[in-house]
Design an enzyme around this catalytic site. Structure first.
Site, PDB file in Angstrom:
ATOM      1  N   ARG A  81       0.801  -1.241   0.000  1.00 27.18           N
ATOM      2  CA  ARG A  81       0.000   0.000   0.000  1.00 27.18           C
ATOM      3  C   ARG A  81       0.826   1.279   0.000  1.00 27.18           C
ATOM      4  NH1 ARG A  81      -3.171  -3.132   3.642  1.00 27.18           N
ATOM      5  NH2 ARG A  81      -4.814  -4.127   2.464  1.00 27.18           N
ATOM      6  N   LYS A 134       3.144  11.053 -11.329  1.00 21.77           N
ATOM      7  CA  LYS A 134       2.247  10.214 -12.137  1.00 21.77           C
ATOM      8  C   LYS A 134       2.987   8.921 -12.439  1.00 21.77           C
ATOM      9  CE  LYS A 134      -0.797  13.357 -14.605  1.00 21.77           C
ATOM     10  NZ  LYS A 134      -1.196  13.861 -15.929  1.00 21.77           N
ATOM     11  N   LYS A 142       7.390  22.530 -14.275  1.00 24.04           N
ATOM     12  CA  LYS A 142       6.623  21.351 -13.854  1.00 24.04           C
ATOM     13  C   LYS A 142       6.356  21.395 -12.349  1.00 24.04           C
ATOM     14  CE  LYS A 142       5.303  16.808 -14.393  1.00 24.04           C
ATOM     15  NZ  LYS A 142       5.291  15.602 -15.167  1.00 24.04           N
ATOM     16  N   GLU A 184      -4.401  16.980 -10.838  1.00 28.60           N
ATOM     17  CA  GLU A 184      -4.961  17.375 -12.130  1.00 28.60           C
ATOM     18  C   GLU A 184      -6.463  17.689 -12.068  1.00 28.60           C
ATOM     19  OE1 GLU A 184      -2.995  15.533 -15.552  1.00 28.60           O
ATOM     20  OE2 GLU A 184      -4.922  15.564 -16.569  1.00 28.60           O
ATOM     21  N   ARG A 243      -3.033  21.381 -14.196  1.00 24.63           N
ATOM     22  CA  ARG A 243      -2.039  20.354 -14.554  1.00 24.63           C
ATOM     23  C   ARG A 243      -2.328  19.738 -15.928  1.00 24.63           C
ATOM     24  NH1 ARG A 243       0.987  15.633 -10.970  1.00 24.63           N
ATOM     25  NH2 ARG A 243       2.164  14.840 -12.751  1.00 24.63           N
ATOM     26  N   ASN A 260      -0.529  18.269 -20.637  1.00 24.83           N
ATOM     27  CA  ASN A 260      -0.858  17.266 -21.648  1.00 24.83           C
ATOM     28  C   ASN A 260      -0.973  17.861 -23.041  1.00 24.83           C
ATOM     29  OD1 ASN A 260      -0.974  15.057 -19.866  1.00 24.83           O
ATOM     30  ND2 ASN A 260      -2.959  15.789 -19.140  1.00 24.83           N
ATOM     31  N   HIS A 311      -0.672  15.695 -26.063  1.00 27.64           N
ATOM     32  CA  HIS A 311      -0.671  14.301 -25.611  1.00 27.64           C
ATOM     33  C   HIS A 311      -1.894  13.504 -26.058  1.00 27.64           C
ATOM     34  CE1 HIS A 311       2.773  15.533 -23.331  1.00 27.64           C
ATOM     35  NE2 HIS A 311       2.882  14.383 -22.711  1.00 27.64           N
TER      36      HIS A 311
HETATM   37  P1  NAD Z   1      12.308   5.124 -22.235  1.00 28.43           P
HETATM   38  O1  NAD Z   1      12.198   5.007 -20.798  1.00 28.43           O
HETATM   39  O2  NAD Z   1      11.789   4.017 -23.081  1.00 28.43           O
HETATM   40  O3  NAD Z   1      13.837   5.383 -22.617  1.00 28.43           O
HETATM   41  C1  NAD Z   1      14.195   5.544 -23.956  1.00 28.43           C
HETATM   42  C2  NAD Z   1      15.332   4.585 -24.385  1.00 28.43           C
HETATM   43  O4  NAD Z   1      16.557   5.111 -23.929  1.00 28.43           O
HETATM   44  C3  NAD Z   1      15.232   3.192 -23.793  1.00 28.43           C
HETATM   45  O5  NAD Z   1      15.665   2.261 -24.748  1.00 28.43           O
HETATM   46  C4  NAD Z   1      16.209   3.245 -22.624  1.00 28.43           C
HETATM   47  O6  NAD Z   1      16.709   1.980 -22.286  1.00 28.43           O
HETATM   48  C5  NAD Z   1      17.284   4.125 -23.198  1.00 28.43           C
HETATM   49  N1  NAD Z   1      18.066   4.875 -22.223  1.00 28.43           N
HETATM   50  C6  NAD Z   1      17.618   5.498 -21.120  1.00 28.43           C
HETATM   51  N2  NAD Z   1      18.593   6.212 -20.552  1.00 28.43           N
HETATM   52  C7  NAD Z   1      19.698   6.027 -21.312  1.00 28.43           C
HETATM   53  C8  NAD Z   1      21.018   6.526 -21.258  1.00 28.43           C
HETATM   54  N3  NAD Z   1      21.389   7.410 -20.334  1.00 28.43           N
HETATM   55  N4  NAD Z   1      21.912   6.118 -22.178  1.00 28.43           N
HETATM   56  C9  NAD Z   1      21.525   5.252 -23.163  1.00 28.43           C
HETATM   57  N5  NAD Z   1      20.280   4.774 -23.290  1.00 28.43           N
HETATM   58  C10 NAD Z   1      19.370   5.155 -22.381  1.00 28.43           C
HETATM   59  O7  NAD Z   1      11.589   6.451 -22.784  1.00 28.43           O
HETATM   60  P2  NAD Z   1      11.457   7.937 -22.186  1.00 28.43           P
HETATM   61  O8  NAD Z   1      11.344   8.809 -23.362  1.00 28.43           O
HETATM   62  O9  NAD Z   1      12.466   8.232 -21.169  1.00 28.43           O
HETATM   63  O10 NAD Z   1      10.056   7.882 -21.424  1.00 28.43           O
HETATM   64  C11 NAD Z   1       8.848   7.671 -22.122  1.00 28.43           C
HETATM   65  C12 NAD Z   1       7.817   7.184 -21.145  1.00 28.43           C
HETATM   66  O11 NAD Z   1       7.590   8.171 -20.150  1.00 28.43           O
HETATM   67  C13 NAD Z   1       6.481   6.880 -21.767  1.00 28.43           C
HETATM   68  O12 NAD Z   1       6.004   5.644 -21.296  1.00 28.43           O
HETATM   69  C14 NAD Z   1       5.606   8.008 -21.276  1.00 28.43           C
HETATM   70  O13 NAD Z   1       4.251   7.641 -21.180  1.00 28.43           O
HETATM   71  C15 NAD Z   1       6.192   8.299 -19.952  1.00 28.43           C
HETATM   72  N6  NAD Z   1       5.934   9.653 -19.451  1.00 28.43           N
HETATM   73  C16 NAD Z   1       5.464   9.775 -18.191  1.00 28.43           C
HETATM   74  C17 NAD Z   1       5.233  11.029 -17.661  1.00 28.43           C
HETATM   75  C18 NAD Z   1       4.787  11.169 -16.237  1.00 28.43           C
HETATM   76  O14 NAD Z   1       4.425  12.271 -15.827  1.00 28.43           O
HETATM   77  N7  NAD Z   1       4.840  10.132 -15.446  1.00 28.43           N
HETATM   78  C19 NAD Z   1       5.489  12.174 -18.426  1.00 28.43           C
HETATM   79  C20 NAD Z   1       5.975  12.010 -19.710  1.00 28.43           C
HETATM   80  C21 NAD Z   1       6.200  10.741 -20.214  1.00 28.43           C
HETATM   81  N1  GLY Z   2       3.226  14.683 -18.060  1.00 30.73           N
HETATM   82  C1  GLY Z   2       1.942  15.124 -17.616  1.00 30.73           C
HETATM   83  C2  GLY Z   2       1.864  15.354 -16.152  1.00 30.73           C
HETATM   84  O1  GLY Z   2       2.794  15.096 -15.423  1.00 30.73           O
HETATM   85  O2  GLY Z   2       0.863  15.807 -15.694  1.00 30.73           O
END
Ligand code: NAD
Ligand code: GLY
Length: 356
Positions: free
Chosen positions: A118, A140, A224, A234, A238, A242, A245
């Protein structure tokens, strides 16, 4: 090192940004509670940076949980692997999870921390530009569902975000550009001066100039942190985060997770939001061109994939989290550098944007 605070009362936490931070063990240790840690990473990042975190966790009973790499593994099934390994390692309510990776690892680790017994503590160590400026901040967390992106999740804030910009040295150019999409997003939301700065410094950012990157990361995290502090769950503003998005998630889901990078899909989504805003008469065609020019300058796409028809787009967008009581809200632009959340747009204009 520069430090920002996400101000959420007793759940406030620092974002440390700088070079060589993975080697400063005390920055993370200050936020570890209990005697047990688990580092969650993936098979690409672990060989690069896990050793540094092993130094940090040397005094703790630590387990490594290494996930397969890719958006297509951001599933409940792989989430279960995290729980299995945590239980086998006898993690308890005082254990601390460390997320070492991009947004996929960060979102999944945060969700594990939200659910395990939890709710336990976790620390974000983002290693992509996208994770540094967006996903590691704000709490998030979650996974994708075959029918919709990020549909299963929870709000759960980390104890600390540690941004070591040196980890960007190993990130490939395409991923760097994907992160720039989220950086540019903050400018389109409400910061025209930042858009001017980005326009002037895009070359430096693409060349990984550390001063320029640090400024862009700090400034993005500042935006942010302010928005999250004002509207953690949100209920209102917030949703501005998006921008692009709803269109972007439709591209990611429609094309199959991992086919388009999240940042690439958001880049195209921001262009589509600009086009709809222009059709509504809120911005000029010149503004749409400026949006496209800045996005192109970051080596990002500006056209959606031809494979997704207007009907598919509409259907995929109807599953968005910004649909409430059947009404879709979108983040649209009222000028170059100012956006609003609204459901007051013309359906015919939207259809025209979706029909390429
Ligand atoms: P990712 O986590 O898939 O990383 C991209 C690629 O880069 C992967 O292959 C990873 O292994 C590689 N990588 C990471 N760090 C590296 C480094 N330092 N050197 C070499 N390779 C490296 O993608 P991302 O773009 O980081 O994240 C996208 C995800 O984030 C999506 O799932 C999206 O929905 C989510 N997201 C969440 C929020 C939130 O608020 N929680 C906001 C935006 C995006
Ligand atoms: N990336 C959208 C949010 O954090 O609200």
């Amino acid at each position: 090192m520069q430090t920002l605070t996400v101000d959420l009362g007793e759940r406030s936490y620092p974002i440390h940004i700088g070079s060589g931070l993975l080697q400063q063990n005390e920055l993370i240790q200050a936020h570890i509670q209990g005697k047990t840690t688990a580092i969650v990473s993936n098979e690409t990042i672990a060989p690069l940076y896990l050793d540094a975190l092993h130094q940090t966790t040397a005094l703790y009973n630590n387990t490594d949980i290494i996930l397969p790499d890719g958006e297509k593994y951001k599933t409940l099934e792989i989430e279960q692997q995290i729980f299995n390994e945590m239980l086998s390692a006898r993690c308890d309510r005082k254990s601390t999870l460390l997320a070492l990776g991009g947004g996929v690892v960060g979102d999944m680790t945060g969700f594990a921390a939200a659910c395990y017994q939890r709710g336990i503590h976790f620390i974000q160590v983002p290693t992509t530009l996208l994770a540094m400026v967006d996903s590691s901040v704000g709490g998030k967390t979650g996974v994708n569902h075959p029918l919709g992106k990020n549909m299963i999740g929870a709000f759960h804030q980390p104890q600390c975000v540690l941004v070591d910009i040196d980890t960007l040295d190993t990130l490939d150019d395409k991923q760097l550009s994907a992160g720039l999409a989220e950086v540019i997003k903050y400018g389109f939301i409400n910061d025209p001066e930042f858009l001017d700065w980005l326009d002037r410094h895009m070359e430096k950012l693409l060349q990984r100039d550390k001063e320029a990157l640090t400024y862009a990361i700090y400034h993005s995290c500042q935006h942010k942190a302010e928005i999250v502090a004002a509207d953690e769950r949100e209920a209102g503003q917030r949703a501005l985060l998006n921008l692009g998005h709803t269109f972007g998630h439709a591209i990611e889901t429609g094309m199959g997770y991992g086919e388009w990078l999240h940042g690439e899909a958001v880049a195209v989504g921001m262009v589509m939001a600009a086009e709809l805003s222009q059709k509504m008469g809120w911005i000029k065609s010149n503004d749409v061109q400026r949006v496209k020019d800045l996005i192109s300058k970051a080596n990002l796409p500006t056209e959606p994939p031809k494979e997704i028809s207007a009907e598919q787009f509409s259907q995929l967008m109807s599953i968005d989290k910004k649909v409430q009581d059947g009404v879709l809200s979108l983040v649209l632009m009222t000028s170059y550098g100012q956006s609003i959340v609204t459901s007051d747009f013309d359906q015919k204009a939207l259809k025209a944007v979706l029909t390429r």
